[in-house]
Motif scaffolding. Structure first.
Motif, PDB file in Angstrom:
ATOM      1  N   SER A 146     -14.313  19.138 -15.240  1.00  0.00           N
ATOM      2  CA  SER A 146     -13.521  19.657 -16.366  1.00  0.00           C
ATOM      3  C   SER A 146     -12.110  20.072 -15.922  1.00  0.00           C
ATOM      4  CB  SER A 146     -14.245  20.813 -17.055  1.00  0.00           C
ATOM      5  OG  SER A 146     -14.555  21.792 -16.117  1.00  0.00           O
ATOM      6  N   SER A 147     -11.886  20.194 -14.602  1.00  0.00           N
ATOM      7  CA  SER A 147     -10.525  20.507 -14.134  1.00  0.00           C
ATOM      8  C   SER A 147      -9.724  19.237 -13.866  1.00  0.00           C
ATOM      9  CB  SER A 147     -10.567  21.356 -12.868  1.00  0.00           C
ATOM     10  OG  SER A 147     -11.336  22.485 -13.069  1.00  0.00           O
ATOM     11  N   GLY A 148     -10.293  18.087 -14.190  1.00  0.00           N
ATOM     12  CA  GLY A 148      -9.542  16.830 -14.060  1.00  0.00           C
ATOM     13  C   GLY A 148      -9.903  16.057 -12.806  1.00  0.00           C
ATOM     14  N   ASP A 149      -9.640  14.749 -12.854  1.00  0.00           N
ATOM     15  CA  ASP A 149     -10.011  13.862 -11.739  1.00  0.00           C
ATOM     16  C   ASP A 149      -9.290  14.232 -10.440  1.00  0.00           C
ATOM     17  OD1 ASP A 149     -11.763  12.482 -13.261  1.00  0.00           O
ATOM     18  OD2 ASP A 149     -10.452  10.749 -13.620  1.00  0.00           O
ATOM     19  N   GLY A 150      -8.060  14.765 -10.567  1.00  0.00           N
ATOM     20  CA  GLY A 150      -7.280  15.093  -9.373  1.00  0.00           C
ATOM     21  C   GLY A 150      -7.893  16.240  -8.583  1.00  0.00           C
ATOM     22  N   ASN A 151      -8.770  17.014  -9.235  1.00  0.00           N
ATOM     23  CA  ASN A 151      -9.398  18.152  -8.572  1.00  0.00           C
ATOM     24  C   ASN A 151     -10.662  17.753  -7.808  1.00  0.00           C
ATOM     25  OD1 ASN A 151      -9.699  20.963  -8.037  1.00  0.00           O
ATOM     26  ND2 ASN A 151     -11.276  21.078  -9.606  1.00  0.00           N
ATOM     27  N   CYS A 152     -11.126  16.539  -8.052  1.00  0.00           N
ATOM     28  CA  CYS A 152     -12.444  16.116  -7.537  1.00  0.00           C
ATOM     29  C   CYS A 152     -12.336  14.918  -6.608  1.00  0.00           C
ATOM     30  CB  CYS A 152     -13.335  15.648  -8.690  1.00  0.00           C
ATOM     31  SG  CYS A 152     -13.660  16.892  -9.917  1.00  0.00           S
ATOM     32  N   ILE A 153     -13.154  14.916  -5.577  1.00  0.00           N
ATOM     33  CA  ILE A 153     -13.382  13.679  -4.817  1.00  0.00           C
ATOM     34  C   ILE A 153     -14.740  13.157  -5.267  1.00  0.00           C
ATOM     35  CG2 ILE A 153     -13.798  12.678  -2.527  1.00  0.00           C
ATOM     36  CD1 ILE A 153     -10.952  13.572  -2.690  1.00  0.00           C
ATOM     37  N   SER A 169     -12.570   5.158  -3.733  1.00  0.00           N
ATOM     38  CA  SER A 169     -12.219   4.252  -2.636  1.00  0.00           C
ATOM     39  C   SER A 169     -11.373   5.007  -1.603  1.00  0.00           C
ATOM     40  CB  SER A 169     -11.406   3.081  -3.185  1.00  0.00           C
ATOM     41  OG  SER A 169     -10.163   3.576  -3.648  1.00  0.00           O
ATOM     42  N   PRO A 170     -11.232   4.463  -0.370  1.00  0.00           N
ATOM     43  CA  PRO A 170     -10.403   5.134   0.640  1.00  0.00           C
ATOM     44  C   PRO A 170      -8.984   5.399   0.132  1.00  0.00           C
ATOM     45  CG  PRO A 170     -11.683   3.393   1.665  1.00  0.00           C
ATOM     46  CD  PRO A 170     -11.950   3.300   0.193  1.00  0.00           C
ATOM     47  N   GLU A 171      -8.394   4.445  -0.585  1.00  0.00           N
ATOM     48  CA  GLU A 171      -7.006   4.641  -1.069  1.00  0.00           C
ATOM     49  C   GLU A 171      -6.947   5.835  -2.019  1.00  0.00           C
ATOM     50  OE1 GLU A 171      -8.470   1.184  -2.002  1.00  0.00           O
ATOM     51  OE2 GLU A 171      -8.422   1.348   0.171  1.00  0.00           O
ATOM     52  N   VAL A 172      -7.927   5.905  -2.912  1.00  0.00           N
ATOM     53  CA  VAL A 172      -7.934   7.011  -3.889  1.00  0.00           C
ATOM     54  C   VAL A 172      -8.110   8.345  -3.158  1.00  0.00           C
ATOM     55  CG1 VAL A 172      -9.255   8.028  -5.809  1.00  0.00           C
ATOM     56  CG2 VAL A 172      -8.686   5.596  -5.834  1.00  0.00           C
ATOM     57  N   ILE A 173      -8.992   8.376  -2.171  1.00  0.00           N
ATOM     58  CA  ILE A 173      -9.220   9.629  -1.437  1.00  0.00           C
ATOM     59  C   ILE A 173      -7.926  10.057  -0.734  1.00  0.00           C
ATOM     60  CG2 ILE A 173     -10.459  10.699   0.508  1.00  0.00           C
ATOM     61  CD1 ILE A 173     -12.911   9.139  -0.312  1.00  0.00           C
ATOM     62  N   LEU A 207      -8.443  15.226   7.195  1.00  0.00           N
ATOM     63  CA  LEU A 207      -9.443  15.555   6.165  1.00  0.00           C
ATOM     64  C   LEU A 207      -9.777  14.303   5.353  1.00  0.00           C
ATOM     65  CD1 LEU A 207     -11.124  17.636   4.594  1.00  0.00           C
ATOM     66  CD2 LEU A 207      -9.078  18.233   3.274  1.00  0.00           C
ATOM     67  N   ALA A 208      -8.747  13.558   4.951  1.00  0.00           N
ATOM     68  CA  ALA A 208      -8.970  12.349   4.142  1.00  0.00           C
ATOM     69  C   ALA A 208      -9.811  11.332   4.924  1.00  0.00           C
ATOM     70  CB  ALA A 208      -7.643  11.736   3.729  1.00  0.00           C
ATOM     71  N   GLU A 209      -9.460  11.118   6.205  1.00  0.00           N
ATOM     72  CA  GLU A 209     -10.205  10.116   6.992  1.00  0.00           C
ATOM     73  C   GLU A 209     -11.669  10.530   7.170  1.00  0.00           C
ATOM     74  OE1 GLU A 209      -8.930   7.104   7.372  1.00  0.00           O
ATOM     75  OE2 GLU A 209      -7.189   8.033   6.414  1.00  0.00           O
ATOM     76  N   ASP A 210     -11.908  11.831   7.384  1.00  0.00           N
ATOM     77  CA  ASP A 210     -13.290  12.287   7.553  1.00  0.00           C
ATOM     78  C   ASP A 210     -14.077  12.159   6.247  1.00  0.00           C
ATOM     79  OD1 ASP A 210     -12.812  12.701  10.189  1.00  0.00           O
ATOM     80  OD2 ASP A 210     -12.501  14.858  10.025  1.00  0.00           O
ATOM     81  N   MET A 211     -13.377  12.373   5.125  1.00  0.00           N
ATOM     82  CA  MET A 211     -14.061  12.196   3.834  1.00  0.00           C
ATOM     83  C   MET A 211     -14.422  10.734   3.619  1.00  0.00           C
ATOM     84  SD  MET A 211     -12.498  14.603   0.981  1.00  0.00           S
ATOM     85  CE  MET A 211     -12.828  16.346   1.076  1.00  0.00           C
ATOM     86  N   ILE A 212     -13.518   9.867   4.041  1.00  0.00           N
ATOM     87  CA  ILE A 212     -13.767   8.424   3.874  1.00  0.00           C
ATOM     88  C   ILE A 212     -14.988   8.017   4.718  1.00  0.00           C
ATOM     89  CG2 ILE A 212     -12.809   6.126   4.374  1.00  0.00           C
ATOM     90  CD1 ILE A 212     -10.018   7.458   3.583  1.00  0.00           C
ATOM     91  N   VAL A 213     -15.055   8.533   5.956  1.00  0.00           N
ATOM     92  CA  VAL A 213     -16.216   8.221   6.810  1.00  0.00           C
ATOM     93  C   VAL A 213     -17.495   8.721   6.138  1.00  0.00           C
ATOM     94  CG1 VAL A 213     -17.353   8.785   9.004  1.00  0.00           C
ATOM     95  CG2 VAL A 213     -14.913   8.201   8.955  1.00  0.00           C
ATOM     96  N   PHE A 214     -17.417   9.915   5.543  1.00  0.00           N
ATOM     97  CA  PHE A 214     -18.604  10.470   4.884  1.00  0.00           C
ATOM     98  C   PHE A 214     -19.022   9.611   3.696  1.00  0.00           C
ATOM     99  CE2 PHE A 214     -19.990  12.784   1.135  1.00  0.00           C
ATOM    100  CZ  PHE A 214     -21.248  13.187   1.561  1.00  0.00           C
TER     101      PHE A 214
END
Ligand code: TYM
Length: 332
Positions: A199-206, A211-215, A276-283
């Motif tokens: 409810s806080s919008g897509d930009g607030n959520c992973i 996709s990696p680009e979006v993350i 942080l982004a790269e680790d999220m992508i690996v996850f």
């Protein structure tokens, strides 16, 4: 006898890291040791009046994501709430003993009337009794959920204890909110305040399906500040939130490394966010790939939902039969 576990997620969009770490990660861990029922709460989502095609699409999304995260439909019961009409029947009975005052005091109801003053429907008011019906229909004792659901669990206990007292028995057990790490969790979002929430919008959520680009894009836009002003200072909320996210996807060494840089005032948020982004992508990559594969397998999805509905109804029927007897609905 294994203890019974129930939990569900509203199909209002794709699953994000908050849903994963607050709920689904626990589902996956619990499935081997408990008698588990994990469902898709499509009746609950009607409070916001989704279109029929959105609703169906979201239900499919959650089903796919449950499976992609590793919930095994052979070991657990995965089902769609509206396939089990006994839930709606129990909801009706519980509503007879749920009082207006207590329903109006629920924090989520107050939130909803503040954010949607034009749609304060009876379904919103009685949301906690439907949730209690979900849990009590299988007489569950453990409910893996995030911190935001704690009050709903308290209300479930109020309703089940009241039912037991009214009919002078101990049919319903007490259900407790549950997380593997002992404490219920609240995963923060990227906007600098509060929790990760659709409810806080897509930009607030992973999302698990990002996709990696979006993350990379979302993390690079996450709210930060001008950097620490003195050594060893406490982190402001927005920064602490990003460290909390790092704690769930990165190694302890990585977290310590950036924590030390912050304390010494030499942190560069650009590097921190990149890591942080790269680790999220690996996850999320293995989960996202499974989501993509499973989405195409309509035959398998149909089979899982059908099998789950049968198993869930078997258990629900037993409860409803007993509840009818207790209430005094006896056949002639
Ligand atoms: P829902 O669909 O809002 O969220 C699903 C689950 O995800 C958890 N969650 C979070 N946990 C930690 N941090 C976050 N940022 C975060 N965001 C969401 C929620 O706590 C929840 O566990 N009422 C429920 C669905 C439901 C249910 C039930 C749950 C219906 N009946 C019976 C358990 C038992 C809900 O709206 O969750």
């Amino acid at each position: 006898m294994k203890e019974t576990v129930v939990s569900g997620i509203r199909p209002t969009g794709k699953l994000h890291l908050g849903n994963y770490f607050g709920a689904v990660a626990n589902f996956v861990k619990m499935q081997h040791d408990y008698n588990c029922y994990f469902f898709i709460a499509d009746l609950h989502s009607l409070t916001t009046h989704p279109t029929p095609s959105d609703l169906h699409g979201y239900v499919k999304h959650i089903l796919v994501e449950y499976l992609a995260c590793g919930i095994n439909p052979e070991e657990t019961t995965i089902y769609v709430q509206s396939d089990v009409p006994e839930v709606a029947e129990l909801y009706l009975y519980l509503n007879m003993n749920a009082y207006l005052g207590e329903l109006e005091r629920s924090a989520s109801f107050k939130d909803k009337i503040r954010s949607h003053p034009d749609n304060v429907n009876a379904g919103l008011l009685t949301y906690p009794t439907l949730m209690a019906a979900d849990i009590l229909i299988h007489r569950a004792t453990k409910v893996p959920v995030g911190k935001d659901q704690e009050q709903h669990l308290e209300m479930t206990r109020t309703f089940s204890n009241r039912f037991n007292r009214l009919y002078n028995n101990d049919f319903f057990p007490e259900a407790q909110a549950y997380n593997f790490s002992q404490n219920l969790v609240k995963i923060p979002g990227l906007d600098g305040s509060g929790k990760m929430s659709k409810s806080s919008g897509d930009g607030n959520c992973i999302y698990l399906s990002d996709s990696p680009e979006v993350i990379r894009k979302k993390i690079s836009r996450a709210v930060t500040d001008g950097g620490p002003a003195e050594e060893n200072q406490a982190k402001p909320e927005a920064i602490q939130n990003l460290f909390d996210l790092m704690k769930i996807v990165s190694t302890p060494d990585t977290l310590t490394h950036f924590d030390e840089l912050y304390s010494k005032m030499s942190i560069r948020y650009g590097d921190f966010k990149k890591q942080l982004a790269e680790d999220m992508i690996v996850f999320n990559t293995p989960i996202r790939e499974k989501i993509e594969d499973l989405s195409k397998d309509t035959v398998y999805l149909r089979q899982v939902a059908k099998h789950g509905a049968l198993k869930a109804r078997e258990s629900a029927h037993k409860t409803i039969k007993a509840v009818r007897e207790i209430i005094g609905f006896k056949s002639f």
